[in-house]
Design a protein around this motif. Structure first.
Motif, short mmCIF file in Angstrom:
data_model
loop_
_atom_site.label_atom_id
_atom_site.label_comp_id
_atom_site.label_asym_id
_atom_site.label_seq_id
_atom_site.Cartn_x
_atom_site.Cartn_y
_atom_site.Cartn_z
N LEU A 158 -69.49 -43.06 -117.47
CA LEU A 158 -70.26 -42.46 -118.57
C LEU A 158 -70.95 -41.16 -118.17
O LEU A 158 -71.61 -40.53 -119.00
CB LEU A 158 -71.30 -43.46 -119.07
N SER A 159 -70.78 -40.77 -116.91
CA SER A 159 -71.59 -39.67 -116.37
C SER A 159 -71.27 -38.31 -116.97
O SER A 159 -72.11 -37.40 -116.92
CB SER A 159 -71.43 -39.61 -114.84
N ARG A 160 -70.09 -38.12 -117.50
CA ARG A 160 -69.71 -36.81 -118.03
C ARG A 160 -69.93 -36.68 -119.53
O ARG A 160 -69.68 -35.61 -120.10
CB ARG A 160 -68.26 -36.49 -117.66
N LEU A 161 -70.39 -37.74 -120.15
CA LEU A 161 -70.80 -37.63 -121.55
C LEU A 161 -72.13 -36.91 -121.62
O LEU A 161 -72.98 -37.07 -120.73
CB LEU A 161 -70.95 -39.02 -122.18
N PRO A 162 -72.37 -36.11 -122.66
CA PRO A 162 -73.66 -35.42 -122.77
C PRO A 162 -74.81 -36.42 -122.83
O PRO A 162 -74.68 -37.48 -123.44
CB PRO A 162 -73.53 -34.65 -124.09
N PRO A 163 -75.93 -36.13 -122.17
CA PRO A 163 -77.09 -37.03 -122.25
C PRO A 163 -77.50 -37.21 -123.71
O PRO A 163 -77.53 -36.25 -124.49
CB PRO A 163 -78.17 -36.30 -121.46
N ALA A 164 -77.79 -38.45 -124.08
CA ALA A 164 -78.16 -38.75 -125.46
C ALA A 164 -79.67 -38.75 -125.63
O ALA A 164 -80.39 -39.32 -124.82
CB ALA A 164 -77.59 -40.10 -125.86
N ASP A 165 -80.14 -38.10 -126.69
CA ASP A 165 -81.58 -38.13 -126.98
C ASP A 165 -81.89 -39.33 -127.87
O ASP A 165 -81.01 -40.12 -128.23
CB ASP A 165 -82.03 -36.83 -127.64
N ALA A 166 -83.14 -39.47 -128.24
CA ALA A 166 -83.57 -40.62 -129.03
C ALA A 166 -82.85 -40.68 -130.37
O ALA A 166 -82.51 -41.76 -130.87
CB ALA A 166 -85.08 -40.58 -129.24
N THR A 167 -82.60 -39.50 -130.94
CA THR A 167 -81.90 -39.48 -132.25
C THR A 167 -80.49 -40.02 -132.13
O THR A 167 -80.03 -40.79 -132.97
CB THR A 167 -81.86 -38.04 -132.80
N ALA A 168 -79.79 -39.62 -131.05
CA ALA A 168 -78.42 -40.07 -130.87
C ALA A 168 -78.33 -41.57 -130.68
O ALA A 168 -77.30 -42.18 -130.99
CB ALA A 168 -77.79 -39.36 -129.68
N CYS A 169 -79.40 -42.17 -130.16
CA CYS A 169 -79.37 -43.61 -129.89
C CYS A 169 -80.04 -44.43 -130.99
O CYS A 169 -80.20 -45.65 -130.85
CB CYS A 169 -80.04 -43.90 -128.55
N ALA A 170 -80.42 -43.79 -132.08
CA ALA A 170 -80.97 -44.53 -133.21
C ALA A 170 -79.87 -45.39 -133.82
O ALA A 170 -78.67 -45.12 -133.65
CB ALA A 170 -81.54 -43.57 -134.24
N GLU A 229 -61.72 -38.04 -118.77
CA GLU A 229 -61.10 -38.25 -120.08
C GLU A 229 -62.12 -38.74 -121.10
O GLU A 229 -62.10 -38.35 -122.26
CB GLU A 229 -59.94 -39.23 -119.97
N ILE A 230 -63.03 -39.61 -120.67
CA ILE A 230 -64.06 -40.11 -121.59
C ILE A 230 -65.04 -39.02 -121.96
O ILE A 230 -65.43 -38.88 -123.13
CB ILE A 230 -64.80 -41.31 -120.96
N GLY A 231 -65.45 -38.23 -120.98
CA GLY A 231 -66.54 -37.28 -121.21
C GLY A 231 -66.15 -35.87 -121.56
O GLY A 231 -66.97 -35.11 -122.08
N GLU A 232 -64.89 -35.49 -121.29
CA GLU A 232 -64.50 -34.08 -121.48
C GLU A 232 -63.16 -33.92 -122.19
O GLU A 232 -62.31 -33.13 -121.78
CB GLU A 232 -64.46 -33.39 -120.11
N PRO A 233 -62.91 -34.66 -123.27
CA PRO A 233 -61.63 -34.50 -123.95
C PRO A 233 -61.51 -33.11 -124.57
O PRO A 233 -62.48 -32.57 -125.09
CB PRO A 233 -61.66 -35.59 -125.03
N ALA A 234 -60.32 -32.54 -124.50
CA ALA A 234 -60.13 -31.16 -124.97
C ALA A 234 -59.85 -31.08 -126.47
O ALA A 234 -60.15 -30.07 -127.10
CB ALA A 234 -58.98 -30.52 -124.20
N PHE A 235 -59.24 -32.10 -127.03
CA PHE A 235 -58.81 -32.07 -128.43
C PHE A 235 -58.08 -30.76 -128.75
O PHE A 235 -58.49 -30.00 -129.63
CB PHE A 235 -60.00 -32.25 -129.37
N PRO A 236 -56.97 -30.48 -128.07
CA PRO A 236 -56.27 -29.20 -128.28
C PRO A 236 -55.67 -29.11 -129.69
O PRO A 236 -54.94 -30.01 -130.12
CB PRO A 236 -55.17 -29.22 -127.21
N ALA A 237 -55.95 -28.01 -130.39
CA ALA A 237 -55.53 -27.86 -131.77
C ALA A 237 -54.01 -27.79 -131.90
O ALA A 237 -53.44 -28.33 -132.87
CB ALA A 237 -56.17 -26.61 -132.37
N ASP A 238 -53.33 -27.15 -130.96
CA ASP A 238 -51.88 -27.02 -131.08
C ASP A 238 -51.20 -28.38 -130.92
O ASP A 238 -50.20 -28.67 -131.59
CB ASP A 238 -51.34 -26.02 -130.05
N VAL A 239 -51.77 -29.21 -130.04
CA VAL A 239 -51.20 -30.54 -129.86
C VAL A 239 -51.42 -31.37 -131.12
O VAL A 239 -50.53 -32.11 -131.57
CB VAL A 239 -51.81 -31.24 -128.63
N TRP A 240 -52.61 -31.26 -131.73
CA TRP A 240 -52.88 -32.02 -132.96
C TRP A 240 -51.93 -31.59 -134.07
O TRP A 240 -51.45 -32.42 -134.85
CB TRP A 240 -54.33 -31.85 -133.39
#
Length: 449
Positions: free
Chosen positions: A239-251, A141-152
């Motif tokens: 946190l393992s399913r979140l995309p790896p963050a590069d240096a820019t993302a962690c600024a 749920e933390i790393g792969e949320p679908a954000f379905p448009a029909d549900v929104w």
């Protein structure tokens, strides 16, 4: 009908307060370390109950929403629980499938967003078989949320209807007017409307999520029957399913401006046909890291936070019968949250109630409390301190507070000493530094035009 595992979980949760209460005043060692990915862990290991509670916080509250999309943080958090994407051998799951999976595990997972942070919370039994599956599901749920448009689309219709209904209530109108007057252009004063929700789509949610929900920005608070290594494994997996963050993302994220102090008083009277007039009086207060926090906490208990023993209740309710309930409160956050006095009264008594409340506040700021009031406040606050720690969930909230606000790790161990150290002079000086009774906002909803 509950499964055996669910019954065990319910019994364990119900017994938490009774079991933990006896040792609530004992020292609570908090371990703190940082993972290689930058995530910070705060662990309070307790062996009293076979329960694990976890909170994962990110700097992704509504203070980072653009004004034109007010409500983005809250709806993004809500939509996380509406489904997850398919990944590898793991199938996609909609909200119903997720609900059934959590029920089978006898565990709970929630997502919410406030002004400062977005929080993910997990509660599970510590049994390795159950805990491992719960952590894996939470990671999805933390790393792969679908954000379905029909549900929104459906959710937005529901929210629009809720906003329309809320806008018919004087409390909503008063709260919105007060926030806008106190906070001005600061995000703390933003409010979701039908118009701002119409500007939010699932692409905006995904972009926000990708930018702010990254491992290096996570603060994980863990309470329960786990070792340090188990806690690290839990944090790593979550946190393992979140995309790896590069240096820019962690600024460092862009700084959010501070709340501007008020420079002049403002009174806003909003006509509304209701039996009771709603009144709010206040101004920006203080940040949670302010060294005056303890003095302001004790002082506010005396002024209006202590219920029937407070000065406001004594003067407004008991002596004059102008309101059934009146209170004052501070709401410190990463920025100066509002101080407010709030009450409801008959429309014909509104002016007198406002006058008395202002007088009580001005006198308190000018003179401070008496020694007798200070002693009574300390006795009550310190006597109630164990009740702040008498369950895993309450302890988790306190650990998360320490983590989020970068408070000392011995904060809970020294809380009573710091409370006892507050003097009358401390309270008087703190209130005079923070409050200016002659520059406050007053909102009155229900008065005649």
């Amino acid at each position: 009908m509950f499964t055996p595992r669910q019954l065990v979980l319910r019994v364990a949760f119900a017994g938490a307060a009774a079991v933990l209460g006896a040792g609530a005043q004992a020292a609570i060692p908090i371990q703190h370390w940082t993972l290689p990915n930058g995530a910070k862990i705060y662990l309070a290991a307790t062996r009293v109950l076979p329960i694990v509670d976890v909170e994962v916080d990110f700097d992704a509250g509504s203070r980072r929403d653009p004004a034109a999309q007010s409500g983005l943080a809250e709806v993004s958090a809500e939509m996380v629980e509406k489904g997850v994407l398919a990944r590898g051998s793991d199938p996609a799951m909609d909200q119903n499938a997720l609900g059934e999976a959590w029920a089978d595990l006898g565990a709970n997972f929630d997502v919410g967003a406030g002004a400062d942070r977005t929080s993910f919370t997990l509660r599970s039994l510590s049994d390795p078989a159950l805990l491992g599956k719960a952590v894996q599901l939470a990671a999805r749920e933390i790393g792969e949320p679908a954000f379905p448009a029909d549900v929104w689309a459906r959710e937005r219709e529901r929210l629009d209807a809720a906003i329309k209904e809320a806008n018919t209530k004087p409390a909503t109108i008063a709260g919105r007017a007060f926030s806008q007057a106190v906070y001005g252009t600061h995000p703390y004063g933003f409010d979701a409307t039908e118009e701002t929700l119409a500007r939010i789509d699932v692409d905006a949610m995904r972009q926000r999520y990708q930018r702010l929900i990254v491992p290096c920005r996570a603060k994980l608070s863990i309470v329960g029957a786990v070792t340090r290594q188990q806690a690290e494994d839990i944090a790593t997996t979550l946190l393992s399913r979140l995309p790896p963050a590069d240096a820019t993302a962690c600024a460092a994220l862009p700084a959010v401006p501070e709340v501007a102090p008020l420079t002049a008083p403002k009174e806003e009277r909003i006509p509304f046909d209701s039996a009771q007039t709603h009144v709010l009086i206040g101004e920006p207060g203080y940040k949670r890291t302010d060294p005056d926090h303890f003095a302001l906490t004790v002082g506010n208990y005396i002024l209006g936070g202590g219920g029937f023993v407070s000065r406001l209740t004594d003067q407004v309710r008991e002596k004059r019968g102008l309101a059934y309930s009146v209170y004052s409160t501070f709401s410190p956050g990463l920025h100066a949250g509002a101080f407010r006095i709030a009450f409801q009264t008959r429309p014909d008594q509104a002016d007198e109630a406002v006058k008395v409340s202002r007088e009580v506040l001005a006198k308190f700021v000018a003179d401070g409390p008496t020694e007798a009031e200070l002693k009574a406040a300390k006795d009550n606050l310190i006597g109630g301190f164990p009740l702040l720690l008498d369950s895993n969930r309450k302890l988790l909230g306190n650990i998360a507070n320490i983590a989020w606000n970068d408070l000392p790790l011995d904060y809970l161990d020294t809380w009573i000493d710091r409370m006892n150290a507050v003097t009358v002079a401390d309270i008087k000086a703190a209130f005079q530094r923070k409050l200016q009774p002659d520059r406050m906002v007053t909102v009155i909803v229900g008065a005649k035009p």
